[in-house]
Design a protein around this motif. Structure first.
Motif, PDB file in Angstrom:
ATOM      1  N   GLU A 235       0.563  -1.257   0.009  1.00 16.67           N
ATOM      2  CA  GLU A 235       0.007  -0.014   0.058  1.00 16.67           C
ATOM      3  C   GLU A 235       0.920   1.261   0.131  1.00 16.67           C
ATOM      4  O   GLU A 235       0.521   2.084  -0.860  1.00 16.67           O
ATOM      5  CB  GLU A 235      -0.943   0.191   1.113  1.00 16.67           C
TER       6      GLU A 235
ATOM      7  N   GLU B  29      -2.181  -1.096  -4.642  1.00 20.26           N
ATOM      8  CA  GLU B  29      -3.401  -1.598  -4.063  1.00 20.26           C
ATOM      9  C   GLU B  29      -3.676  -3.047  -4.359  1.00 20.26           C
ATOM     10  O   GLU B  29      -3.924  -3.714  -3.480  1.00 20.26           O
ATOM     11  CB  GLU B  29      -4.403  -0.761  -4.228  1.00 20.26           C
TER      12      GLU B  29
ATOM     13  N   GLY C 139     -10.926  -2.705  -5.243  1.00 14.99           N
ATOM     14  CA  GLY C 139      -9.190  -2.833  -4.689  1.00 14.99           C
ATOM     15  C   GLY C 139      -8.464  -3.457  -5.767  1.00 14.99           C
ATOM     16  O   GLY C 139      -7.312  -3.303  -5.655  1.00 14.99           O
TER      17      GLY C 139
END
Length: 641
Positions: free
Chosen positions: A478, A483, A637
């Motif tokens: 991250e 991500e 995501g």
């Protein structure tokens, strides 16, 4: 022999005095005389020299040689066919050579014994041939020592010798053991292009000047254990055809091993590099062992090797490690400055522009670099680039969340094949996993096929230890703005929490539901599947129990006052009646579908429902939007940068 020790041979009686040491000259008596060669009368000396022929054994232990006296001795032994001196067994132990000692191109057919001899001038043995043992142990070379192009056909021993001037062994050939253990080289030591066909023994040797082994060839073991290199150490283009051992050596100046080739193991355990060091680019067909080594200066390592071991290695300055083929063990290594471990896609390029030959590694599957362990490492300054981490052990790594992963750093994955556990099929969600999770799952009873069992003996590691590792790697991805890469490690963290023993059963049940419905919010397909299943259930329940038998009809009722006046009507709707008869009709399906679709987006369809239908709609308006949100979250995501 020490000068304080009494000689064991019959000693020269020159200068004997009753009140003093009975023997003042330590030279051995010449045959048939009571004086050494240096103190014979001229006539006796000439007679002795005339009796010598090429290849004669001579014994002049302890004799003090002037340059003219040595030349006269060698002339008496000179072979007319070659013009060079030819000696049998030559004993010069504890002899003193006061001028230059000219043994160039001489041939020693027997042992050449110069133990504890002192060469006060140049010692010239260039192109000499030692057919027997060459023994120079504890000898002292006060000026230059020249052994260039000499050939040592048997053991050559220079143990504890002292070279106060330049030691020149360039292009020498050592066919037996070359022993320089505990020798001291106070000036430069030149072994460039030398060939060591037997073992090269430099254990505890001290090189106070430049140690030059450029293009040297070591056909047997090379032993530099505990050696001290106070000047530069130059092993450029050296070839080690067997194991090379530098353990516990100290490099106080620059160390250069560019273009070197190690066909066995290269041992640098507990070595201390005081300054800048460049090891490579080099090829090692075995292991490069740097465990316990200390790098005090900037370091550049360029290896094409099968394995690199850096356990407990200390890096006290910046380091750049460029590798090919290697499996790397960095367990408990310590580095206080940035350290980069990177895989090289192409062969290393030599200074002349040519690619380094790697035929010694031809049996290796590929040139990938595999990291075996980072246990006990503080990864705050560690950068990994294009490294295979599928077998790496991470448990015990400190500040793992600060590690930097560049390029294509790969991890292991879950088993991909569909398997059966009893009557039900089992298929693991594709994701990146840690080697230690493989080991843990493989150790469980009834483990599925496909989990790697290679590291089952690496220690007791379970979900409790793995959860923080996954969490740290997730944060590292991250922080690197990756991500999608972090998603797999979040999934792994949640999996380990679900299986850990330190959480309450209620929380574990909640995590199990979270996993089953949406893959911890990381699997859009599972969330959408759960949403579709929930909608089908809602649809079926509404058709069976939620929709009334008929839509209630409105009825108006009112009373007309006597004598006329204003009439008031009340409009009422009857209570929905529970369905009876055939409930699964097309019309009822259409109404139920309308209610179900509206509930996904928190909207009311306005459809009259039974009491049961009202509760079914309320439940669906709570569950289905949540599942839709999880699906959207999972897609985000995977796409977020």
């Amino acid at each position: 022999m020490s000068t304080s020790e009494s000689p064991t041979w019959p000693r020269c009686e020159h200068g004997a005095a009753p009140a003093a040491d009975p023997v003042t000259c330590r030279g051995i008596q010449a045959p048939g005389h009571n004086a050494c060669l240096a103190h014979l009368a001229d006539a006796d000396r000439d007679a002795y020299l005339d009796s010598l022929t090429p290849g004669t054994d001579i014994d002049h232990r302890g004799t003090p040689f002037t340059e003219p006296l040595l030349n006269a001795l060698l002339n008496a032994l000179r072979d007319p066919a070659t013009g060079h001196a030819r000696l049998g067994t030559a004993k010069f132990e504890s002899a003193t050579f006061q001028g230059d000692a000219e043994f160039e191109s001489a041939t020693f057919q027997g042992d050449a014994r110069f133990e504890s001899a002192t060469f006060q001038g140049d010692a010239r043995f260039e192109s000499a041939t030692f057919q027997g043992g060459a023994r120079f142990g504890s000898a002292t070379f006060e000026d230059g020592a020249g052994f260039g192009s000499a050939t040592f056909e048997d053991r050559a021993w220079f143990g504890s010798a002292i070279f106060q001037g330049r030691a020149w062994f360039a292009s020498a050939i050592f066919q037996g053991l070359a022993g320089f253990g505990s020798a001291t080289f106070e000036d430069g030591a030149w072994f460039g292009s030398a060939i060591f066909q037997g073992r090269a023994w430099f254990a505890s040797a001290v090189f106070q000047g430049l140690a030059w082994f450029g293009s040297a060839t070591f056909e047997d073991g090379a032993w530099f254990k505990s050696a001290t290199f106070q000047g530069g150490a130059w092993f450029e283009s050296a070839t080690f055809q067997h194991d090379a051992e530098f353990g516990s050596a100290t490099f106080q100046h620059d160390a250069e091993f560019g273009s070197a080739t190690f066909k066995g193991d290269a041992g640098f355990e507990s070595v201390v590099f005081e300054r800048w060091v460049s090891l490579g680019p080099l090829v090692c067909a075995g292991r490069v062992q740097l465990s316990g080594a200390v790098f005090n200066g900037p370091t550049t390592l360029s290896f094409a090797a099968r394995r690199l071991e850096c356990r407990r290695t200390r890096w006290l300055s910046t380091a750049d490690v460029r590798l090919r083929y290697a499996s790397v063990d960095f367990a408990h290594a310590v580095f206080e400055y940035p350290l980069t471990i990177a895989a090289e896609a192409d062969p290393f390029v030599l200074p002349d522009g040519q690619a380094m030959a790697e035929q010694d590694l031809a049996g290796t599957p590929d040139a990938a670099v595999r990291l075996a362990s980072l246990r006990g490492v503080d990864a705050a300054h560690l950068v990994l680039a294009d490294v295979d981490l599928s077998r790496c052990l991470f448990v015990g790594t400190v500040h793992l969340d600060q590690i930097r992963l560049e390029g294509a750093c790969t991890f292991d994955t879950t088993p991909s094949a569909l398997q059966w556990r009893g009557w039900r099929p089992v298929r693991f969600t594709p994701r990146r996993t840690l080697a230690e999770e493989h080991h843990w799952r493989a150790s469980q009873a009834g483990a599925a096929i496909g989990w790697n069992v290679a590291g089952l003996g690496t220690g007791r590691v379970g979900p409790l230890q793995l959860a923080p590792v996954y969490r740290a790697l997730r944060k590292a991805f991250e922080d690197g703005k990756h991500e999608p890469g972090a998603a797999d490690f979040y999934y792994g963290e949640m999996e380990m929490r679900r299986h850990a023993d330190d959480i309450p059963r209620s929380e574990r049940s909640l995590l199990t539901g979270y996993w089953a419905l949406s893959g911890y919010g990381m699997r859009a397909s599972r969330a959408l599947g759960s949403l579709a299943a929930t909608m089908l259930i809602t649809l079926g329940l509404l058709m069976g129990f939620g929709l009334p038998k008929e839509d209630p009809k409105q009825e108006a009722s009112g009373t007309v006052p006597p004598g006329g006046g204003k009439v008031t009507f009340e409009i009422e709707k009857g209570d929905p009646q529970n369905p009876t008869g055939n409930r699964f009709t097309g019309k009822r399906f259409e109404k139920a579908l309308n209610v179900t679709l509206n509930s996904v987006v928190f909207r009311s369809s306005g459809q009259d429902l039974t009491t049961a239908g009202t509760y079914i709609e309320m439940t669906s308006r709570l569950v289905e939007p949540a599942l839709l949100a999880l699906a959207v979250l999972a897609v985000r995501g995977r796409l977020k940068r």
